[in-house]
Design a protein around this motif. Structure first.
Motif, PDB file in Angstrom:
ATOM      1  N   PRO A 162       0.834  -1.208   0.000  1.00  0.00           N
ATOM      2  CA  PRO A 162       0.000   0.000   0.000  1.00  0.00           C
ATOM      3  C   PRO A 162       0.861   1.246   0.000  1.00  0.00           C
ATOM      4  N   GLY A 163       0.416   2.266  -0.678  1.00  0.00           N
ATOM      5  CA  GLY A 163       1.161   3.525  -0.693  1.00  0.00           C
ATOM      6  C   GLY A 163       0.444   4.485  -1.609  1.00  0.00           C
ATOM      7  N   PRO A 164       0.776   5.778  -1.503  1.00  0.00           N
ATOM      8  CA  PRO A 164       0.071   6.761  -2.325  1.00  0.00           C
ATOM      9  C   PRO A 164       0.240   6.438  -3.812  1.00  0.00           C
ATOM     10  N   GLY A 165      -0.799   6.543  -4.565  1.00  0.00           N
ATOM     11  CA  GLY A 165      -0.686   6.391  -6.012  1.00  0.00           C
ATOM     12  C   GLY A 165      -0.978   4.989  -6.524  1.00  0.00           C
ATOM     13  N   VAL A 166      -0.552   3.956  -5.789  1.00  0.00           N
ATOM     14  CA  VAL A 166      -0.779   2.593  -6.284  1.00  0.00           C
ATOM     15  C   VAL A 166      -2.228   2.224  -5.981  1.00  0.00           C
ATOM     16  N   ARG A 167      -2.413   1.605  -4.873  1.00  0.00           N
ATOM     17  CA  ARG A 167      -3.705   1.455  -4.237  1.00  0.00           C
ATOM     18  C   ARG A 167      -4.720   0.631  -5.024  1.00  0.00           C
ATOM     19  N   LEU A 168      -5.980   1.030  -4.883  1.00  0.00           N
ATOM     20  CA  LEU A 168      -7.065   0.140  -5.281  1.00  0.00           C
ATOM     21  C   LEU A 168      -7.172  -0.117  -6.774  1.00  0.00           C
ATOM     22  N   GLY A 169      -6.738   0.853  -7.588  1.00  0.00           N
ATOM     23  CA  GLY A 169      -6.839   0.663  -9.034  1.00  0.00           C
ATOM     24  C   GLY A 169      -6.130  -0.605  -9.474  1.00  0.00           C
ATOM     25  N   ALA A 170      -4.919  -0.827  -8.925  1.00  0.00           N
ATOM     26  CA  ALA A 170      -4.135  -2.013  -9.278  1.00  0.00           C
ATOM     27  C   ALA A 170      -4.877  -3.285  -8.868  1.00  0.00           C
ATOM     28  N   LEU A 171      -5.481  -3.250  -7.684  1.00  0.00           N
ATOM     29  CA  LEU A 171      -6.177  -4.439  -7.200  1.00  0.00           C
ATOM     30  C   LEU A 171      -7.404  -4.743  -8.057  1.00  0.00           C
ATOM     31  N   THR A 172      -8.139  -3.684  -8.405  1.00  0.00           N
ATOM     32  CA  THR A 172      -9.307  -3.868  -9.257  1.00  0.00           C
ATOM     33  C   THR A 172      -8.896  -4.495 -10.588  1.00  0.00           C
ATOM     34  N   ALA A 173      -7.805  -3.979 -11.160  1.00  0.00           N
ATOM     35  CA  ALA A 173      -7.323  -4.511 -12.437  1.00  0.00           C
ATOM     36  C   ALA A 173      -6.982  -6.002 -12.304  1.00  0.00           C
ATOM     37  N   ARG A 174      -6.305  -6.364 -11.209  1.00  0.00           N
ATOM     38  CA  ARG A 174      -5.939  -7.780 -11.043  1.00  0.00           C
ATOM     39  C   ARG A 174      -7.167  -8.664 -10.854  1.00  0.00           C
ATOM     40  N   CYS A 175      -8.171  -8.143 -10.146  1.00  0.00           N
ATOM     41  CA  CYS A 175      -9.410  -8.930  -9.986  1.00  0.00           C
ATOM     42  C   CYS A 175     -10.073  -9.124 -11.349  1.00  0.00           C
ATOM     43  N   GLU A 176     -10.103  -8.033 -12.127  1.00  0.00           N
ATOM     44  CA  GLU A 176     -10.720  -8.145 -13.456  1.00  0.00           C
ATOM     45  C   GLU A 176      -9.969  -9.155 -14.325  1.00  0.00           C
ATOM     46  N   ALA A 177      -8.648  -9.236 -14.136  1.00  0.00           N
ATOM     47  CA  ALA A 177      -7.843 -10.189 -14.907  1.00  0.00           C
ATOM     48  C   ALA A 177      -7.936 -11.614 -14.346  1.00  0.00           C
ATOM     49  N   GLY A 178      -8.657 -11.763 -13.227  1.00  0.00           N
ATOM     50  CA  GLY A 178      -8.815 -13.100 -12.654  1.00  0.00           C
ATOM     51  C   GLY A 178      -7.597 -13.608 -11.907  1.00  0.00           C
ATOM     52  N   GLU A 179      -6.747 -12.703 -11.436  1.00  0.00           N
ATOM     53  CA  GLU A 179      -5.515 -13.086 -10.742  1.00  0.00           C
ATOM     54  C   GLU A 179      -5.885 -13.744  -9.398  1.00  0.00           C
ATOM     55  N   PRO A 180      -5.459 -15.019  -9.175  1.00  0.00           N
ATOM     56  CA  PRO A 180      -5.951 -15.770  -8.009  1.00  0.00           C
ATOM     57  C   PRO A 180      -5.618 -15.128  -6.658  1.00  0.00           C
ATOM     58  N   THR A 181      -4.392 -14.594  -6.488  1.00  0.00           N
ATOM     59  CA  THR A 181      -4.035 -14.004  -5.189  1.00  0.00           C
ATOM     60  C   THR A 181      -4.936 -12.810  -4.869  1.00  0.00           C
ATOM     61  N   ALA A 182      -5.175 -12.003  -5.899  1.00  0.00           N
ATOM     62  CA  ALA A 182      -6.026 -10.824  -5.707  1.00  0.00           C
ATOM     63  C   ALA A 182      -7.452 -11.254  -5.351  1.00  0.00           C
ATOM     64  N   LEU A 183      -7.975 -12.229  -6.097  1.00  0.00           N
ATOM     65  CA  LEU A 183      -9.345 -12.690  -5.840  1.00  0.00           C
ATOM     66  C   LEU A 183      -9.455 -13.275  -4.433  1.00  0.00           C
ATOM     67  N   ARG A 184      -8.425 -14.021  -4.023  1.00  0.00           N
ATOM     68  CA  ARG A 184      -8.441 -14.632  -2.691  1.00  0.00           C
ATOM     69  C   ARG A 184      -8.457 -13.543  -1.609  1.00  0.00           C
ATOM     70  N   ALA A 185      -7.659 -12.505  -1.823  1.00  0.00           N
ATOM     71  CA  ALA A 185      -7.581 -11.421  -0.833  1.00  0.00           C
ATOM     72  C   ALA A 185      -8.934 -10.729  -0.676  1.00  0.00           C
ATOM     73  N   VAL A 186      -9.603 -10.479  -1.792  1.00  0.00           N
ATOM     74  CA  VAL A 186     -10.892  -9.780  -1.722  1.00  0.00           C
ATOM     75  C   VAL A 186     -11.964 -10.702  -1.132  1.00  0.00           C
ATOM     76  N   ARG A 187     -11.888 -11.993  -1.479  1.00  0.00           N
ATOM     77  CA  ARG A 187     -12.843 -12.955  -0.925  1.00  0.00           C
ATOM     78  C   ARG A 187     -12.702 -13.020   0.600  1.00  0.00           C
ATOM     79  N   ARG A 188     -11.464 -13.021   1.062  1.00  0.00           N
ATOM     80  CA  ARG A 188     -11.191 -13.074   2.499  1.00  0.00           C
ATOM     81  C   ARG A 188     -11.788 -11.837   3.192  1.00  0.00           C
ATOM     82  N   ALA A 189     -11.644 -10.679   2.553  1.00  0.00           N
ATOM     83  CA  ALA A 189     -12.212  -9.448   3.123  1.00  0.00           C
ATOM     84  C   ALA A 189     -13.740  -9.534   3.159  1.00  0.00           C
ATOM     85  N   GLY A 190     -14.338 -10.040   2.088  1.00  0.00           N
ATOM     86  CA  GLY A 190     -15.799 -10.170   2.038  1.00  0.00           C
ATOM     87  C   GLY A 190     -16.311 -11.108   3.120  1.00  0.00           C
ATOM     88  N   THR A 191     -15.588 -12.223   3.311  1.00  0.00           N
ATOM     89  CA  THR A 191     -15.979 -13.173   4.352  1.00  0.00           C
ATOM     90  C   THR A 191     -15.891 -12.518   5.728  1.00  0.00           C
TER      91      THR A 191
END
Lengths: 402, 402
Positions: free
Chosen positions: B281-310
């Motif tokens: 995490p840091g200024p400038g990077v942040r959520l945009g990168a994570l959203t892009a990885r989720c859209e690309a179906g990147e497993p680590t990113a999807l797992r991280a968001v699933r864990r947060a949702g749970t």
């Protein structure tokens, strides 16, 4: 039986009669002048209202209060301890009880019975309850009380304004309509969640209900709760607020009857605590044995109770973080374990509510309700009395034998 | 400057002027006749009130509404889009924003700035905020708006009625008095918890606020929440209700800045989600990168968001069991992850609220707020406008240039 619609004036008069009754219930005995001050009417208006209530035998007048007071000492008014009474009933997992409170709110009659209601058919359980209610009514007759309504406490979900028990997992009941099974000769009958009634009893037992706000936990075989904010019971959108027993403590914990895992009840329900202490739960054994072992300093027993207190602290820290109450009150049978239950509960709660506690120097008060396991039954009778005091026309008609 | 105390009659007139303003804010444009119906006054009385408000340039009159309607078509009244406006400001962990809404509640001016407020001294942060406020005020002047009050959103605990931030763990602030640091030329200033303002914006954005009841989650670096019941924000005994971020999810989980362990924020706060996805995490990077990885179906990113949702589902199941709300709403920056966040959240919540759900056929609605991360800022401006509409005497005096 068709009645003319009440004119606004007669509706106002009924409201004022009711305010006199509620004022005397909360603070009586009082003089006419004090009642007038409390409700903001002239002394003459109050005298007329009081005359009606004296004639209807809802009030009693007592001789001058203090001698030596300046001027003509006013006689004191109080609510009668005869005449109308409110009945309360409780369907517990392992006991049934019925009581009657006079208009002052004092419990005058109480009958109860050990009875394992768990997984029994509702009509068998309600048959026993009706038999108890007949005994209670006979005893009430004997002291000059006549029924003016009944409120029933059940350990389950009751949609607002209904007599239906939607779910009572610890009874094994689901979609049970009680309407045809309840005592029919005690006046109007209402049905409520037991923790809500316990919380109302706790609220009414204190000095300044309007300013009070707390989470009340009814800890027994099931764990219920209710939330009171600014002196009002929070009922929720469907009437189902207060299901603390199914707040997750450890999300991967043991399966719970509700379908979830690691719910508070699986750690701090009476049966869970008894099992953890190595005592097989069953009629007759129960909490007495556990209390004795805790008093003797038996490590397994102490560990079991500590674990329950910690689990209660974890679940309540969620509630306190969300609701910012003034205090937390523990009621129900588990209050017998308070000396061993409350210290780990307070420790856990203190550790997990530092943010919500803001700058408070003193920790949030967590106490055992002085009403102990009696809260729901007392709350039921208290609610029946308060409902009766809301409707003086009906009380007066009953006094005339209409 | 001494003013005579308002007579009851003039107080009533102020109240009625305010009711006209609020009715037009909620439903305008309306005819005089419709306003009269809504607030239960005669058309003549409303015409007099409207005359005052038109003269004070708080209302605008528009030509006949529909042609072809029966009788003389009434002209339509609406609130002005010039003149007084409410300012809202937000101090976020990594951004500052100021906006201005006209009396109709429309956002007309908005300035913002990426700014890492975390662990910065309050006077440095407030200096930046005052600079933004000066820009916003200049832009407001340019469209004919003048300040009638300011409400400020902060990610921390603010005792009711104060301008003190008692704790803001994600800013690193403790006992910070903002009074001398806030913009001084925008009218009366009030300070509030950001999630409370987000919840108010959500409430006001819907059709029937009085009947609404929900838990609103403001999910970003910190996780705040607020509870609205029967159309009213629940503030708690000290004004600290809504600390969902410190509800324990796994009581033996990772340590949290609050002193507890396994709090919701350690699983579902923005930084925790980014780290779990392998993004520093840091200024400038942040959520945009994570959203892009989720859209690309990147497993680590999807797992991280699933864990947060749970984790959100576990914490919210406690809130739903306790409060029985009509719905759950997720706001804040994490709403950008809604397509991946909400399914595990709904699944977990459904599994753990079977008892509280009673006999409901349909699951409790859980939605992302259409206001997204804008809720707190919009709520702040909305509150400033509503506070202004509560005090027509002050608005009219300002219009006269007193």
């Amino acid at each position: 039986m068709a009645q003319p619609a009440p004119t606004p004036q007669s509706a106002m008069r009924q409201l004022n009669l009711s305010r006199v009754l509620h004022t005397l219930a909360a603070e009586g005995p009082l003089s006419r002048a004090t009642v007038a001050t409390r409700i903001g009417l002239t002394r003459a208006a109050v005298s007329t209202l009081v005359e009606t209530l004296l004639r209807g035998r809802l009030l009693v007048e007592e001789g001058p209060g203090r001698s030596g007071s300046v001027g003509r000492p006013g006689s004191q008014l109080r609510l009668t301890d005869r005449g109308p009474c409110g009945f309360g009933a409780e369907i517990g997992v392992d006991h049934l009880a019925v009581c009657a409170a006079d208009l002052r709110g004092e419990i005058r009659v109480r009958v109860e019975k050990e009875f394992r209601a768990q997984h029994r058919a509702p009509d068998a359980v309600l048959g026993e309850l009706r038999a108890l209610a007949r005994r209670a009514r006979a005893e009430a007759d004997g002291v000059g009380l006549r029924p003016a309504g009944l409120a029933v406490a059940v350990p389950g979900l009751v949609p607002r304004g209904t007599t239906t028990v939607l779910r009572a997992p610890n009874l094994g009941w689901r979609d049970v309509e009680l309407a045809g099974l309840l005592p029919a000769d005690l006046g109007e009958v209402t049905v409520h969640n037991e923790a809500s009634l316990g919380g109302l009893a706790e609220l009414w037992s204190r000095g300044d209900p309007a300013a009070d706000g707390f989470v009340y936990v009814s800890a027994q075989i099931g764990i219920g709760a209710c939330v009171v904010l600014d002196g009002r019971l929070l009922s929720g959108a469907h009437g189902f607020a207060g299901e603390l027993g199914h707040v997750p403590v450890r999300p991967e914990g043991p399966p719970c009857g509700c379908g979830g895992r690691g719910c508070l009840e699986t750690y701090a329900g009476e049966e869970a605590v008894l099992r953890a202490a190595g005592i097989e739960p069953g009629p007759g054994v129960r909490l007495g044995a556990l209390t004795a072992r805790c008093e003797a300093g038996e490590p397994t027993a102490l560990r079991a109770v500590r674990r329950a207190g910690t689990a209660l602290g974890i679940a309540l820290s969620g509630a306190v973080n969300l609701l910012d109450p003034r205090r937390v009150v523990i009621g129900g049978t588990l209050t017998r374990l308070a000396p061993w239950l409350l210290p780990p509960l307070r420790r856990e709660l203190g550790r997990r509510t530092a943010v919500a506690a803001g700058g408070r120097e003193t920790p949030l008060p967590v106490t055992a309700s002085p009403l102990g396991p009696d809260g729901p039954l007392r709350g039921a009778a208290g609610l029946a009395v308060r409902t009766a005091l809301d409707d003086p026309a009906r009380l007066l008609a009953a006094a005339r034998g209409d």
